[in-house]
Design a protein around this motif. Sequence first.
Motif, mmCIF file in Angstrom:
data_model
loop_
_atom_site.group_PDB
_atom_site.id
_atom_site.type_symbol
_atom_site.label_atom_id
_atom_site.label_comp_id
_atom_site.label_asym_id
_atom_site.label_seq_id
_atom_site.Cartn_x
_atom_site.Cartn_y
_atom_site.Cartn_z
ATOM 1 N N ASN A 107 -8.891 -5.329 -9.160
ATOM 2 C CA ASN A 107 -9.720 -4.388 -9.920
ATOM 3 C C ASN A 107 -11.161 -4.502 -9.442
ATOM 4 O O ASN A 107 -11.699 -5.602 -9.363
ATOM 5 C CB ASN A 107 -9.669 -4.688 -11.414
ATOM 6 N N VAL A 108 -11.792 -3.358 -9.149
ATOM 7 C CA VAL A 108 -13.167 -3.334 -8.639
ATOM 8 C C VAL A 108 -13.999 -2.400 -9.499
ATOM 9 O O VAL A 108 -13.551 -1.298 -9.861
ATOM 10 C CB VAL A 108 -13.213 -2.857 -7.166
ATOM 11 N N ARG A 109 -15.199 -2.809 -9.825
ATOM 12 C CA ARG A 109 -16.109 -1.970 -10.587
ATOM 13 C C ARG A 109 -16.350 -0.657 -9.831
ATOM 14 O O ARG A 109 -16.484 -0.648 -8.609
ATOM 15 C CB ARG A 109 -17.430 -2.714 -10.779
ATOM 16 N N GLU A 110 -16.394 0.462 -10.545
ATOM 17 C CA GLU A 110 -16.520 1.761 -9.886
ATOM 18 C C GLU A 110 -17.817 1.864 -9.082
ATOM 19 O O GLU A 110 -18.813 1.222 -9.394
ATOM 20 C CB GLU A 110 -16.466 2.883 -10.919
ATOM 21 N N HIS A 111 -17.774 2.647 -8.013
ATOM 22 C CA HIS A 111 -18.914 2.963 -7.137
ATOM 23 C C HIS A 111 -19.355 1.773 -6.277
ATOM 24 O O HIS A 111 -20.458 1.800 -5.732
ATOM 25 C CB HIS A 111 -20.104 3.485 -7.938
ATOM 26 N N GLN A 112 -18.511 0.749 -6.123
ATOM 27 C CA GLN A 112 -18.909 -0.385 -5.284
ATOM 28 C C GLN A 112 -17.915 -0.639 -4.156
ATOM 29 O O GLN A 112 -18.063 -1.583 -3.392
ATOM 30 C CB GLN A 112 -19.126 -1.630 -6.155
ATOM 31 N N PHE A 113 -16.950 0.249 -4.015
ATOM 32 C CA PHE A 113 -16.035 0.239 -2.886
ATOM 33 C C PHE A 113 -16.755 0.698 -1.628
ATOM 34 O O PHE A 113 -17.528 1.657 -1.649
ATOM 35 C CB PHE A 113 -14.858 1.167 -3.210
ATOM 36 N N VAL A 114 -16.520 0.014 -0.506
ATOM 37 C CA VAL A 114 -17.091 0.410 0.786
ATOM 38 C C VAL A 114 -16.000 0.956 1.703
ATOM 39 O O VAL A 114 -16.069 2.094 2.155
ATOM 40 C CB VAL A 114 -17.818 -0.767 1.464
ATOM 41 N N ALA A 115 -14.986 0.147 1.989
ATOM 42 C CA ALA A 115 -13.937 0.556 2.918
ATOM 43 C C ALA A 115 -12.685 -0.264 2.640
ATOM 44 O O ALA A 115 -12.728 -1.279 1.935
ATOM 45 C CB ALA A 115 -14.391 0.372 4.370
ATOM 46 N N ALA A 116 -11.564 0.182 3.222
ATOM 47 C CA ALA A 116 -10.302 -0.538 3.096
ATOM 48 C C ALA A 116 -9.383 -0.118 4.218
ATOM 49 O O ALA A 116 -9.517 0.984 4.772
ATOM 50 C CB ALA A 116 -9.635 -0.253 1.742
ATOM 51 N N THR A 117 -8.443 -0.977 4.566
ATOM 52 C CA THR A 117 -7.420 -0.565 5.512
ATOM 53 C C THR A 117 -6.604 0.572 4.902
ATOM 54 O O THR A 117 -6.402 0.633 3.686
ATOM 55 C CB THR A 117 -6.503 -1.753 5.874
ATOM 56 N N ASP A 118 -6.149 1.472 5.742
ATOM 57 C CA ASP A 118 -5.576 2.728 5.264
ATOM 58 C C ASP A 118 -4.228 2.550 4.560
ATOM 59 O O ASP A 118 -3.738 3.481 3.928
ATOM 60 C CB ASP A 118 -5.420 3.697 6.442
ATOM 61 N N ASN A 119 -3.627 1.376 4.645
ATOM 62 C CA ASN A 119 -2.331 1.154 4.008
ATOM 63 C C ASN A 119 -2.443 0.742 2.551
ATOM 64 O O ASN A 119 -1.440 0.505 1.884
ATOM 65 C CB ASN A 119 -1.546 0.081 4.765
ATOM 66 N N VAL A 120 -3.676 0.643 2.020
ATOM 67 C CA VAL A 120 -3.850 0.203 0.645
ATOM 68 C C VAL A 120 -3.658 1.376 -0.313
ATOM 69 O O VAL A 120 -3.984 2.520 -0.006
ATOM 70 C CB VAL A 120 -5.250 -0.440 0.447
ATOM 71 N N GLU A 121 -3.096 1.088 -1.477
ATOM 72 C CA GLU A 121 -2.952 2.080 -2.536
ATOM 73 C C GLU A 121 -4.212 2.063 -3.398
ATOM 74 O O GLU A 121 -4.583 1.026 -3.946
ATOM 75 C CB GLU A 121 -1.730 1.754 -3.390
ATOM 76 N N TYR A 122 -4.889 3.208 -3.532
ATOM 77 C CA TYR A 122 -6.192 3.295 -4.181
ATOM 78 C C TYR A 122 -6.063 4.191 -5.413
ATOM 79 O O TYR A 122 -5.905 5.399 -5.288
ATOM 80 C CB TYR A 122 -7.204 3.853 -3.184
ATOM 81 N N THR A 123 -6.096 3.590 -6.592
ATOM 82 C CA THR A 123 -6.002 4.346 -7.835
ATOM 83 C C THR A 123 -7.155 3.923 -8.750
ATOM 84 O O THR A 123 -8.076 3.244 -8.320
ATOM 85 C CB THR A 123 -4.650 4.097 -8.528
ATOM 86 N N TYR A 124 -7.090 4.344 -9.995
ATOM 87 C CA TYR A 124 -8.128 3.966 -10.949
ATOM 88 C C TYR A 124 -7.509 3.839 -12.328
ATOM 89 O O TYR A 124 -6.392 4.314 -12.581
ATOM 90 C CB TYR A 124 -9.248 5.011 -11.002
ATOM 91 N N GLU A 125 -8.211 3.162 -13.215
ATOM 92 C CA GLU A 125 -7.789 3.100 -14.602
ATOM 93 C C GLU A 125 -9.003 3.317 -15.494
ATOM 94 O O GLU A 125 -10.120 2.938 -15.155
ATOM 95 C CB GLU A 125 -7.119 1.767 -14.931
#
Length: 257
Positions: A107-125
Motif C-alpha cells: 500500500n502506497v500513499r496516493e500521488h507518491q508513485f514514481v515508476a514500476a515494472t510493467d508486470n505489476v498490478e496497480y489498483t487503489y482502495e
Amino acid sequence: MHIPEPIPTNVSDESFAGVTYHIRGELVPELQIELAGVAVMFEHHVLLWKEPGVQIELRKLAGGVKRMIAGLDFFVTKAVGPGRIAFSRDFAGQCVPLHLSEGEALNVREHQFVAATDNVEYTYERVQGIRNMLLGGSGFFIDTFRASRGDAIVWVHGQGNVFVVNLDDGEQIDVEAGGWLFKDPSVRLESIGIGLKTGFMGGGGKLTWNRFTGPGKLAIQTMYIVPVEAAGGGQSTAQTAVEGGAVGAILGGLFKS
C-alpha cells in the motif's frame, strides 16, 4: 518498540525483476533505469530524460470507469527498451525502491508513485470514514501494487527523508497524519484524535494522528503539512483539517470560495 531506521539514499547497479537501476542525488534524486526485456510504467510528468531508442506508449489500468469517477488517472505511461530512462519528482525527498516477490503486495500513499515494472498490478482502495476523508490526513485513496505475474519493483518518492520500521504482531506506532509513505497490507491503519486544551475554561483544538498496528513494514517520511485543527490564523477548523491532509489539494478550495 522498534525504532524507525533510515533507508539509504543512493543505489548503484542494483538488479531485480529483470531491470538494473540507479538512484543518484540527494536533494531531488534521479531514478535511472536500464531497460532491456522488461518495460516500466510511470506517471508521465515524472519523466526526466531518455535515450532516443526508448519507446513511449500508454498503458490502460484496470477499473478505468471507477478510476475516472474517483478523479484518478486510468492511463499511465509505459517505456519499452532497449535503452536508459530517468525519472524525478518536482520536490525534495528520497526515491525508494521496493522489491516485491511474486504474490506480495504493498500500500502506497496516493500521488507518491514514481515508476514500476510493467508486470505489476496497480489498483487503489478508498479509505472509508469521514475522519479519514477530512480529518485524518491519511488520504482519500491508497494505491495498491501487487506482484501478480512474477517478481516486480515499485519506486516511490518520499518527501524529506524516509525511515522504515518493522512492526511485530500487535505492535503499534502513532504517526503524524501526513507522515506515512507506504505499508504492508497486513499493517492496520486507524485515525486517533488528541484533544488540546489551553487552560481552565479555555478553548482548544485537536490533533489527529494515524495509528498503525502490526505485523508488517511501515515507512515514514519526514516532510509533510501539519494537520492541526483549529490552529488559528483566521482559518476554520474544517479548512485547517482539510489542508493538512493528503486530500487538501482536492477539497481545500471548497473553503476558500
